[in-house]
Design an enzyme around this catalytic site. Structure first.
Site, short mmCIF file in Angstrom:
data_model
loop_
_atom_site.label_atom_id
_atom_site.label_comp_id
_atom_site.label_asym_id
_atom_site.label_seq_id
_atom_site.Cartn_x
_atom_site.Cartn_y
_atom_site.Cartn_z
N ASP A 108 1.57 10.19 3.69
CA ASP A 108 2.29 11.14 4.54
C ASP A 108 1.29 12.08 5.20
O ASP A 108 1.21 13.25 4.87
CB ASP A 108 3.31 11.90 3.71
CG ASP A 108 4.39 12.51 4.58
OD1 ASP A 108 4.40 12.23 5.79
OD2 ASP A 108 5.21 13.28 4.05
N GLU B 118 0.85 -1.20 0.00
CA GLU B 118 0.00 0.00 0.00
C GLU B 118 0.87 1.24 0.00
O GLU B 118 1.97 1.21 0.55
CB GLU B 118 -0.84 0.05 1.29
CG GLU B 118 -1.68 -1.17 1.54
CD GLU B 118 -2.35 -1.15 2.91
OE1 GLU B 118 -2.25 -0.14 3.64
OE2 GLU B 118 -2.99 -2.16 3.25
N CYS C 127 17.28 48.20 6.80
CA CYS C 127 17.49 49.46 7.52
C CYS C 127 18.83 50.10 7.22
O CYS C 127 19.14 51.16 7.75
CB CYS C 127 17.34 49.23 9.02
SG CYS C 127 18.74 48.32 9.71
S1 IVH Z 1 -0.10 0.29 8.75
C1 IVH Z 1 1.83 -1.22 12.73
N1 IVH Z 1 -0.45 1.38 6.43
O1 IVH Z 1 3.00 4.96 8.95
C2 IVH Z 1 1.74 -0.51 11.48
N2 IVH Z 1 0.58 2.67 8.15
O2 IVH Z 1 5.41 4.27 10.68
C3 IVH Z 1 0.38 0.03 11.27
N3 IVH Z 1 1.14 4.94 7.47
O3 IVH Z 1 1.79 5.53 12.16
C4 IVH Z 1 0.34 1.00 10.26
N4 IVH Z 1 0.40 4.78 5.41
O4 IVH Z 1 0.66 6.74 10.25
C5 IVH Z 1 0.02 1.55 7.68
N5 IVH Z 1 -0.83 2.23 4.32
C6 IVH Z 1 -0.39 2.39 5.55
C7 IVH Z 1 0.18 3.60 6.00
C8 IVH Z 1 0.66 3.69 7.30
C9 IVH Z 1 0.96 5.57 6.31
C10 IVH Z 1 1.77 5.54 8.66
C11 IVH Z 1 0.96 5.42 9.90
C12 IVH Z 1 1.88 4.85 10.95
C13 IVH Z 1 3.20 5.04 10.33
C14 IVH Z 1 4.09 3.94 10.81
#
Ligand code: IVH
Length: 679
Positions: free
Chosen positions: A120, A116, A422
């Site tokens: 950000d 996936e 200035c």
């Molecule tokens: S899964 C235990 N899927 O990345 C992991 N996280 O570094 C659960 N994030 O805090 C997260 N896209 O904010 C997952 N497709 C995605 C994501 C994603 C962005 C972020 C999320 C998380 C951080 C982890």
């Protein structure tokens, strides 16, 4: 009064209808009616609810912005911690991850992954009870987040009520008794640019990037402000679920969430084996610029939940997933001009003005050149073609000059001798990298000082952006921060871009800052050189009143763990100046700050950290936030004054520098231990 049945029925019908259109428009991106038709439905429902308030339910589509502004966000403990992801900085590391997974599961067969985009934005958790949205929170430190329910309710793509959608097969997912669902809130690049344009037009400081804009919008105490921001989001994970049966793998989970009305990212792929996931990585990387929101990599997740269970977690991240990061976004452009900017302490910073260029979907026309030595080291000249880079939250910077594109006759840049604002002399203090304007009353300094006073980390006065400050100073309405307190609506109406209502709000925002901000914010807002937010907290935790603070000696300040001779010296000489003392006294009287409670962890307080390399459990920002929360400070480069260097994977030259200077280097584990239970 009893309600006529036909009214009840009409309200119910309207609600279902509006919810359906909401979903078609915000979640599925496939509207069936015009905006005008939608508005008519909503207006009719509002009308009915106004006539019969008993019909107004919290999950009614009219109730997105109902809550009053909060004083602060209440903590929410996540039932299951929200972990971070380990990073893979290149494809090799992703292969190593796959090998680890196979080793752990004692298999040689290909693992099925779901890949996936790594969004950000800001991660959030929503709780639905019997299908109704009851709590929404930020990730926070992973264990405890902030209750931002009222704000999340204003996000149109977040359903206030889950409703099962009939699938192609004809069966519907039943709505779970309780569902904790996780995802990311974000702002698209187009919306970000529009938002910044309108902020600019209103004289407000633009957001640095879409992530900051999303974070700033979600963490608003007044949900009405959040409602006015174009927040969007995707869901991709669950916390605890109370329901007899639900999917046992990621791919079907996404489909299930979609079936409940939650927005999921269509750019996800189920991959058989890591090579397929890496193909998808290259595909996403190639498409990155076309994707309407920012992504900073790809997340690879083991599809099957039972395998995830076997793999388990490390302290901070699951063993079943990894984030394959994208390289920072770079672009080439031409330096049209180099000017200097004068800061609140008179610091003069060279800035490159660039032919506008899109870097990862955001237009960039300026980049910082830091200081004279940096310009000289990179030899950046007007007319040069340069590579610029934007990574995460940092201000765009010039990485290097392309030597063969240098026009003939160009000249090396040097710091002007006089302040462009200035005309006073520009000086360089021995031992400092920065040059400074020598005139305290320089309008640039005055404006920046007032702007700093009102900024978010200081007195947080909404609406006092650079343009407004600039006009207030130019019109002679204010020359010191304390002059703000006496501004009237009539004064403000003399400025461009202010009308009756906005002038009123502006004066109200100043009034609101009185009596409601803590003393460390006010002290920080004074803009004393070297006194940052942390130093201000430490000082105000010790000196309870203004008299104690302004009368304190250097020795008394040096007694505070975390306050060194430089800060102490600056504070004492600041208050020794009668003009400063009088101004500060006046500010304390008019803004009546609240006392600060002393709570900073001792062994970190006041210590200076430098981060290098990638940490598994923390992004740069998270590590920085964790250090600052405990009273430490993070700087960008290693010097004699650095206390610790935290080195993750692939550390840069900073590690070598630390070793050369004999500075204590912490590995990730030691660092986590130091943060201790305070994480
Ligand atoms: S899964 C235990 N899927 O990345 C992991 N996280 O570094 C659960 N994030 O805090 C997260 N896209 O904010 C997952 N497709 C995605 C994501 C994603 C962005 C972020 C999320 C998380 C951080 C982890």
């Amino acid at each position: 009064m009893t309600l006529p049945d036909h009214i009840k029925a009409e309200a119910a019908r309207l609600r279902t209808e509006i919810e359906r259109h909401n979903r078609l428009y915000y979640v599925l991106d496939a509207p069936e009616v015009s905006d005008a038709e939608y508005d008519a439905l909503l207006r009719r429902l509002v009308e009915i609810e106004e006539a019969h308030p008993a019909l107004r339910t919290p999950d009614s589509p009219t109730q997105r912005v109902g809550a009053v502004p909060a004083e602060q966000f209440a903590p929410v403990r996540h039932t299951i911690p929200m972990l971070s992801l380990a990073n893979a900085m290149d494809p090799e590391e992703a292969l190593a991850f796959d090998a680890r997974v196979k080793r752990f599961l004692e298999t040689e067969e290909e693992i099925v992954y779901v890949a996936e985009p790594k969004l950000d934005g800001l991660s959030v958790e929503l709780v639905y009870e019997e299908g109704v949205l009851t709590v929404g929170s930020t990730r926070g430190d992973g264990v405890t987040g902030e209750d931002v329910t009222a704000n999340l309710r204003t996000v149109k793509s977040i359903p206030l009520r889950l409703s099962p959608v009939a699938k192609a097969m004809g069966d519907e997912s039943p709505v779970p008794r309780r569902l904790e669902v996780r995802g990311e809130v974000l702002i698209t690049r187009d919306d970000f640019e529009r938002l910044n344009e309108s902020r600019d037009a209103e004289g407000e400081e633009p957001f640095a990037n879409p992530r900051n804009a999303a974070a700033g919008s979600l963490r608003q105490l007044d949900p009405a402000v959040t409602a006015s921001r174009p927040l969007d989001g995707f869901f991709y994970a669950i916390g605890q679920v109370e329901e007899d049966s639900y999917p046992d793998n990621q791919w079907e989970l996404l489909d299930w969430l979609k079936g409940l009305g939650l927005k999921i990212n269509p750019l996800c792929r189920r991959c058989s084996g890591i090579e397929e996931a890496l193909d998808f990585y290259r595909y996403l990387l190639g498409k990155r610029e076309e994707i309407p929101y920012e992504i900073d990599g790809m997340v690879v997740k083991v599809d099957r939940f039972d395998l995830r269970g076997k793999l388990g977690n490390t302290a901070r991240s699951p063993r079943w997933a990894i984030a394959a990061k994208f390289p920072p976004e770079q672009a080439r452009t031409v330096v049209e001009e180099i000017t200097v900017q004068v800061g609140r302490t008179g610091k003069v910073t060279p800035v490159a003005h660039l032919s506008p260029v899109r870097v990862g979907g955001v237009m960039v026309s300026r980049a910082t050149l830091h200081n004279q030595d940096e310009v000289a080291r990179k030899d950046v000249r007007i007319g040069d073609t340069v590579v610029i880079q934007r990574a995460g939250d940092v201000i765009p910077e010039v990485v290097e000059v392309i030597p063969d594109r240098r026009p003939e006759g160009s000249q090396a840049w040097s710091m002007p001798a006089k302040c462009p604002v200035c005309d006073a002399g520009i000086i360089r203090v021995e031992g400092e990298a920065a040059h400074r304007c020598s005139n305290m009353a320089c309008p640039a300094q005055v404006k920046t000082r007032i702007f700093h006073f009102a900024s978010r980390g200081a007195m947080d006065i909404e609406g006092l952006g650079r343009k407004t400050v600039s006009q207030l100073v130019d019109l002679g309405k204010v020359s010191l921060p304390s002059d703000l307190a006496a501004l009237s609506k009539e004064d403000v109406l003399e400025l461009e871009l202010f009308a009756d209502k906005s002038a009123e709000n502006f004066v109200k925002a100043i009034e609101e800052a009185k009596g409601s901000r803590t003393a460390d914010r006010l002290l920080f807002g004074l803009g004393i050189p070297m006194v940052g937010q942390v130093g201000a907290k430490l000082l105000m935790a010790r000196f309870k009143t203004f008299e104690e603070l302004s009368g304190a000696t250097e020795e008394q300040m040096l007694d505070i763990h975390g306050i060194g001779p430089e800060i102490a010296g600056q504070v004492v000489s600041f208050f020794a100046e009668p003009v400063n003392l009088a101004e500060a006294e006046k500010l304390w009287e008019t803004f009546r700050p609240q006392q600060v409670a002393g709570a900073v962890k001792d062994d970190l307080a006041g210590k200076t950290f430098v981060l290098t390399g990638a940490l598994e459990g923390y992004t740069r920002d998270e590590a920085k936030a964790a250090i600052e929360k405990l009273g430490g400070k993070v700087t960008g480069s290693v010097s004699k004054r650095t206390d610790y260097v935290v080195a993750g994977a692939d550390p840069g030259s900073k590690l070598a520098k630390a070793e050369e200077l004999g500075i204590k280097v912490l590995g990730e584990d030691e660092f986590v231990e130091m943060l201790g239970e305070n994480k």
